[in-house]
Design a protein around this motif. Structure first.
Motif, PDB file in Angstrom:
ATOM      1  N   ARG A 128       0.759  -1.366   0.246  1.00 30.83           N
ATOM      2  CA  ARG A 128       0.150   0.016  -0.207  1.00 30.83           C
ATOM      3  C   ARG A 128       0.515   1.041   0.023  1.00 30.83           C
ATOM      4  O   ARG A 128       0.499   2.388  -0.826  1.00 30.83           O
ATOM      5  N   ASP A 129       1.794   1.313   0.778  1.00 30.54           N
ATOM      6  CA  ASP A 129       3.006   1.889   1.047  1.00 30.54           C
ATOM      7  C   ASP A 129       3.643   2.329  -0.113  1.00 30.54           C
ATOM      8  O   ASP A 129       2.949   3.825  -1.360  1.00 30.54           O
ATOM      9  N   ARG A 130       4.068   1.719  -0.964  1.00 29.07           N
ATOM     10  CA  ARG A 130       4.848   1.872  -2.359  1.00 29.07           C
ATOM     11  C   ARG A 130       4.036   2.005  -3.799  1.00 29.07           C
ATOM     12  O   ARG A 130       4.844   2.613  -4.209  1.00 29.07           O
ATOM     13  N   PHE A 131       3.016   1.490  -3.297  1.00 23.67           N
ATOM     14  CA  PHE A 131       2.052   1.616  -4.529  1.00 23.67           C
ATOM     15  C   PHE A 131       1.261   2.877  -4.249  1.00 23.67           C
ATOM     16  O   PHE A 131       0.459   3.520  -5.216  1.00 23.67           O
ATOM     17  N   GLY A 132       0.645   3.607  -3.770  1.00 19.38           N
ATOM     18  CA  GLY A 132       0.399   4.737  -2.399  1.00 19.38           C
ATOM     19  C   GLY A 132      -1.466   4.377  -3.063  1.00 19.38           C
ATOM     20  O   GLY A 132      -2.473   5.325  -3.121  1.00 19.38           O
ATOM     21  N   VAL A 133      -1.887   3.226  -2.854  1.00 19.78           N
ATOM     22  CA  VAL A 133      -3.525   3.129  -2.906  1.00 19.78           C
ATOM     23  C   VAL A 133      -3.501   2.083  -1.876  1.00 19.78           C
ATOM     24  O   VAL A 133      -3.031   1.376  -1.475  1.00 19.78           O
ATOM     25  N   GLU A 134      -5.218   2.143  -2.140  1.00 17.08           N
ATOM     26  CA  GLU A 134      -5.360   0.628  -0.853  1.00 17.08           C
ATOM     27  C   GLU A 134      -5.422  -1.156  -1.339  1.00 17.08           C
ATOM     28  O   GLU A 134      -5.624  -1.661  -0.832  1.00 17.08           O
ATOM     29  N   SER A 135      -5.817  -0.692  -2.409  1.00 17.34           N
ATOM     30  CA  SER A 135      -5.555  -2.286  -3.400  1.00 17.34           C
ATOM     31  C   SER A 135      -4.761  -2.600  -4.030  1.00 17.34           C
ATOM     32  O   SER A 135      -5.317  -1.362  -5.393  1.00 17.34           O
ATOM     33  N   PRO A 136      -4.272  -4.096  -4.436  1.00 22.43           N
ATOM     34  CA  PRO A 136      -3.701  -4.086  -6.108  1.00 22.43           C
ATOM     35  C   PRO A 136      -4.640  -4.019  -7.476  1.00 22.43           C
ATOM     36  O   PRO A 136      -4.144  -3.289  -8.145  1.00 22.43           O
ATOM     37  N   ASP A 137      -5.664  -3.740  -6.803  1.00 26.04           N
ATOM     38  CA  ASP A 137      -6.420  -3.024  -8.331  1.00 26.04           C
ATOM     39  C   ASP A 137      -6.764  -2.283  -8.195  1.00 26.04           C
ATOM     40  O   ASP A 137      -7.312  -1.313  -9.720  1.00 26.04           O
ATOM     41  N   GLU A 138      -6.529  -1.130  -7.288  1.00 29.21           N
ATOM     42  CA  GLU A 138      -6.037  -0.056  -8.273  1.00 29.21           C
ATOM     43  C   GLU A 138      -5.060   1.071  -8.460  1.00 29.21           C
ATOM     44  O   GLU A 138      -4.689   1.480  -9.174  1.00 29.21           O
TER      45      GLU A 138
END
Length: 188
Positions: A128-138
């Motif tokens: 979540r921190d790495r990509f800045g989103v709550e879900s891998p689908d985002e």
């Protein structure tokens, strides 16, 4: 027998090595197992409703034998029978999740399950921190690929999705849910 003795059946010096071509191929060994086990292996791999004849072909048995086993697996709740022409079968995802939760309960203590769940949730938080989103689908592969190769990002997203599935199963095992085929989504 002395520890330096050659055990029986092991060729000594000067003897020819075994001819590996005379051994059965791995495919033949796998086909030699009981039909029920081969059938279960095929059922677990089903990704879509499948005709009896196709399943029989993959199991390497006749269609009537496959039909009998499939009816038995349907009564056990392992597959769903989809009526129509032809009758098709699909694996029962709820049963497989329940089975996996039961395996986790048998394999690990409650403390070990909690420890693994904590580690899994921490790994998910790192994504979540790495990509800045709550879900891998985002995760946008286009946006994320500016920082690395698409293949690397795809692998990370796949790992994140696997962690979510693992967390769901571990949480169900921890909460003693899943009995009767119910599993819930982890609230992480």
């Amino acid at each position: 027998m002395d520890v330096t003795d050659t055990p029986e059946g092991i060729p000594g010096e000067g003897e020819e090595p075994p001819n590996f071509d005379d051994w059965e191929s791995p495919d033949e060994v796998l086909k030699a197992g009981p039909i029920r086990e081969r059938m279960l292996d095929v059922i677990v791999q089903l990704r879509e409703p499948t005709k009896v004849s196709s399943i029989a072909e993959r199991v390497d048995c006749d269609t009537e034998t496959a039909r009998d086993y499939l009816q038995w697996f349907a009564e056990m709740g392992i597959v769903h029978e989809l009526s129509g022409r032809p009758v098709r079968y699909e694996r029962n995802e709820s049963y497989l999740k329940w089975h996996r939760v039961e395996q986790l309960r048998q394999q690990y203590s409650e403390a070990e399950i909690v420890e693994q769940l904590t580690e899994t949730l921490d790994a998910m938080e790192a994504y979540r921190d790495r990509f800045g989103v709550e879900s891998p689908d985002e995760v946008s592969l286009v946006d994320a690929s500016r920082e690395g190769s698409v293949e690397d990002i795809w692998e990370e997203v796949s790992n994140w999705k696997s962690l979510e599935e693992r967390a769901t199963l571990l949480d169900a095992a921890r909460r003693d849910e899943g009995r009767g085929g119910r599993t819930g989504r982890v609230d992480a």
